[in-house]
Design a protein around this motif. Structure first.
Motif, PDB file in Angstrom:
ATOM      1  N   ARG A  37      -5.340 -46.230 -25.245  1.00 51.54           N
ATOM      2  CA  ARG A  37      -5.847 -44.928 -26.679  1.00 51.54           C
ATOM      3  C   ARG A  37      -5.220 -43.580 -25.956  1.00 51.54           C
ATOM      4  O   ARG A  37      -4.792 -43.170 -27.343  1.00 51.54           O
ATOM      5  CB  ARG A  37      -7.168 -45.382 -27.455  1.00 51.54           C
ATOM      6  CG  ARG A  37      -6.859 -44.623 -28.670  1.00 51.54           C
ATOM      7  CD  ARG A  37      -8.422 -43.891 -29.133  1.00 51.54           C
ATOM      8  NE  ARG A  37      -7.949 -43.064 -30.637  1.00 51.54           N
ATOM      9  CZ  ARG A  37      -9.184 -42.966 -30.945  1.00 51.54           C
ATOM     10  NH1 ARG A  37     -10.774 -42.833 -29.969  1.00 51.54           N
ATOM     11  NH2 ARG A  37      -8.779 -41.888 -32.089  1.00 51.54           N
ATOM     12  N   THR A  61     -15.027 -45.305 -28.621  1.00 49.81           N
ATOM     13  CA  THR A  61     -14.293 -45.887 -29.243  1.00 49.81           C
ATOM     14  C   THR A  61     -14.710 -47.040 -29.911  1.00 49.81           C
ATOM     15  O   THR A  61     -14.567 -47.703 -30.729  1.00 49.81           O
ATOM     16  CB  THR A  61     -12.552 -45.947 -29.385  1.00 49.81           C
ATOM     17  OG1 THR A  61     -12.262 -45.111 -29.009  1.00 49.81           O
ATOM     18  CG2 THR A  61     -11.905 -47.057 -29.508  1.00 49.81           C
ATOM     19  N   ASN A  75     -14.269 -39.032 -33.524  1.00 50.39           N
ATOM     20  CA  ASN A  75     -13.956 -40.138 -33.579  1.00 50.39           C
ATOM     21  C   ASN A  75     -15.404 -40.322 -34.968  1.00 50.39           C
ATOM     22  O   ASN A  75     -14.382 -41.750 -36.017  1.00 50.39           O
ATOM     23  CB  ASN A  75     -14.250 -40.993 -32.400  1.00 50.39           C
ATOM     24  CG  ASN A  75     -13.607 -41.443 -31.705  1.00 50.39           C
ATOM     25  OD1 ASN A  75     -12.054 -40.962 -31.863  1.00 50.39           O
ATOM     26  ND2 ASN A  75     -13.951 -41.244 -30.274  1.00 50.39           N
TER      27      ASN A  75
END
Length: 529
Positions: free
Chosen positions: A179, A380, A405
């Protein structure tokens, strides 16, 4: 007749073998270059799955590794006798400095110091990492083992580029478990990313930006590009020596065959993508298993009020003591029971309803029917597990991508974020009450859970399929764009726009000149008459 009976017998034996014997898989050899912390937790899941399918796994680790063990039943390890730069003490000190800077209050000066610390530490880490790469390349015994093993694929987490450089040096297919990468958020490196609606990490913008937000977005992109270019500079000499004199890090980084992206668009904002991207967001999530008996007893003792769980991830076991005191005091006022992953000194304000643990089965607790709220830092993995199990989040973002996030969770009204650096026990308690008793948060998170689970293929199975696809076909170049070979002005068609602009300008000049010539000719003709 007897021959028909014999054929039926053989058919029965064949069917029985197919049904009851395990599938025979032709095992391939995979060389893995992982990353520490929660990144290793992700990589280990892929390693376990590949190992269960009969593949041989070899993991390259540094001598200062704190998560990746040297001995394992899943893989053979190669330990490089150089520090990677990601040792536990360095990362712990780095995070502590970032937290201390943020506690100074929001200001331009604070942001400047924050970015300076990021850049200096990033450069230090990449210098050490480049020394580790060189140490591995110059170790004749280890390199002979790697060459003689005839690996079929390199699987790497490209936050550090060891695997990227090695794949090009050995000429092996390359798959990313990604990511975040050395170049920042992975999409920005290779996929079309219009800054008009693709918010950059750190901006906390949505995909619906105002004009001035777009201005900030462009400025953040420019500053980030300069920071990254500065931090990855230690690798250029290695790339010229071991890959090729005409190569640079940006170009070899973009040559990966498959990008296994730890992203789910239930959570991420919509954006353009590329054909060699495989989305596997939430691949680590799974149904909850029964809790250890002592935790189950504690959870059941909560009665109708339920349980709150709190974890700050793999890098942050405890907060500054005064913040821990405020959080513990807020928890003590609740009728719910609390399970808190915590490794610091016990807060003096800790209530009888709060259990401190050094480790918790986070996925299993999130999947327990009595869990009401997840107090999280915004990593995450934790967010994806909360989405999978439909548990609303009270976010306390600390560093890195965590604020962004949690902003995405806020945008979907599946949780609430509090500023840990300005909160006190009263504001934290009020925020907890809101997430606990306002049904909108739980309803929205459960809706996200239904969307996330409603997929034709399990994300982990999809990821493994594509890893094996690359091994079967010795790469996936047909899915990879060659746009990375284009200079920036060609990629953005600046040269075409300039060319067309010049053509239009010259055409206009020609038309204007012809017009004036024609007019002058008419005037001259009139005068002659």
């Amino acid at each position: 007749p007897w021959s028909r009976g014999l054929m039926m017998l053989w058919a029965g034996v064949y069917v029985s073998l197919c049904l009851f014997l395990p599938c025979v898989v032709h095992g391939e050899k995979v060389l893995v270059f992982p990353m520490e912390g929660s990144h290793w937790v992700n990589m280990k899941i892929l390693i376990e799955q590949l190992h269960s399918r009969g593949h041989e796994i070899t993991v390259v680790r540094s001598n200062d590794s704190w998560y990746i063990k040297e001995n394992s039943l899943l893989y053979t390890s190669i330990t490089v006798n150089f520090p990677s730069g990601f040792d536990e003490n360095l990362i712990s000190d780095y995070v502590s400095k970032l937290l201390e800077i943020q506690r100074q209050g929001k200001s331009a000066w604070m942001r400047f110091n924050f970015e300076i610390e990021n850049t200096q530490t990033g450069l230090e880490i990449h210098r050490k990492c480049s020394q580790m790469v060189q140490g591995l390349m110059e170790d004749e015994i280890k390199m002979k083992f790697i060459r003689d093993s005839k690996f079929d694929l390199i699987l790497t987490d490209p936050v550090i580029p060891t695997g990227v450089i090695m794949a090009h040096y050995l000429g092996l297919p390359l798959v990313y478990n990604v990511r975040w990468a050395t170049l920042g958020e992975a999409h920005l490196s290779f996929a079309p990313s219009p800054l008009s609606y693709i918010p950059l990490t750190g901006t906390m913008f949505s995909d619906k930006m105002s004009f001035f937000e777009r201005v900030v977005n462009v400025l953040v992109y420019a500053v980030g590009y300069m920071q990254i270019s500065y931090c990855v500079s230690p690798y250029q000499g290695l790339i010229e020596k071991y890959v090729g004199p005409d190569e640079d890090y940006f170009s070899i980084f973009l040559k990966a065959d498959i990008w296994l992206m730890r992203v789910d668009f239930v959570f991420e904002f919509p954006r353009p993508t590329m054909p060699n991207v495989v989305y596997m967001g939430g691949f680590q999530c799974k149904p909850a298993k029964p809790l250890p008996q002592h935790l189950e007893d504690f959870v059941q003792s909560s009665g109708e009020h339920g349980v709150i769980i709190m974890s700050l991830g793999t890098l942050i076991g405890s907060l500054p003591h005064d913040l821990s005191e405020e959080i513990a005091a807020a928890f003590a006022k609740l009728p719910q029971k609390v399970i808190w992953r915590y490794t610091g000194d016990k807060p003096s304000t800790l209530g009888n309803n709060t259990l401190l643990v050094e480790w918790m089965p986070q996925n299993d607790l999130l999947g327990h029917p009595k869990t009401k709220v997840f107090v999280a830092h915004g990593g995450t993995n934790g967010i994806q597990e909360a989405i999978y199990h439909g548990v609303p989040i009270l976010g306390i973002p600390l560093v890195f991508d965590q604020p962004d996030n949690l902003f995405r969770i806020d945008e979907r009204q599946a949780g609430k974020t509090v500023d840990i650096f300005t909160m006190n026990r009263d504001t934290f308690y009020e925020s907890l009450q809101e997430v606990l008793y306002e049904p909108t948060y739980r309803n929205n998170m459960q809706r996200l859970s239904r969307l996330h689970r409603d997929t034709p293929v399990n994300p982990l199975d999809n990821a493994i399929f594509w890893i094996e696809f690359v091994m079967r076909h010795k790469g996936a170049a047909h899915l990879r764009t060659e746009s990375y070979k284009m200079p920036w002005y060609s990629y953005h068609s600046v040269d075409v726009i300039l060319f067309l602009g010049v053509v239009c300008f010259l055409t206009f000049i020609c038309i204007l000149t012809t017009y004036y010539q024609h007019k002058c000719l008419k005037l001259q003709t009139k005068k002659e008459k």
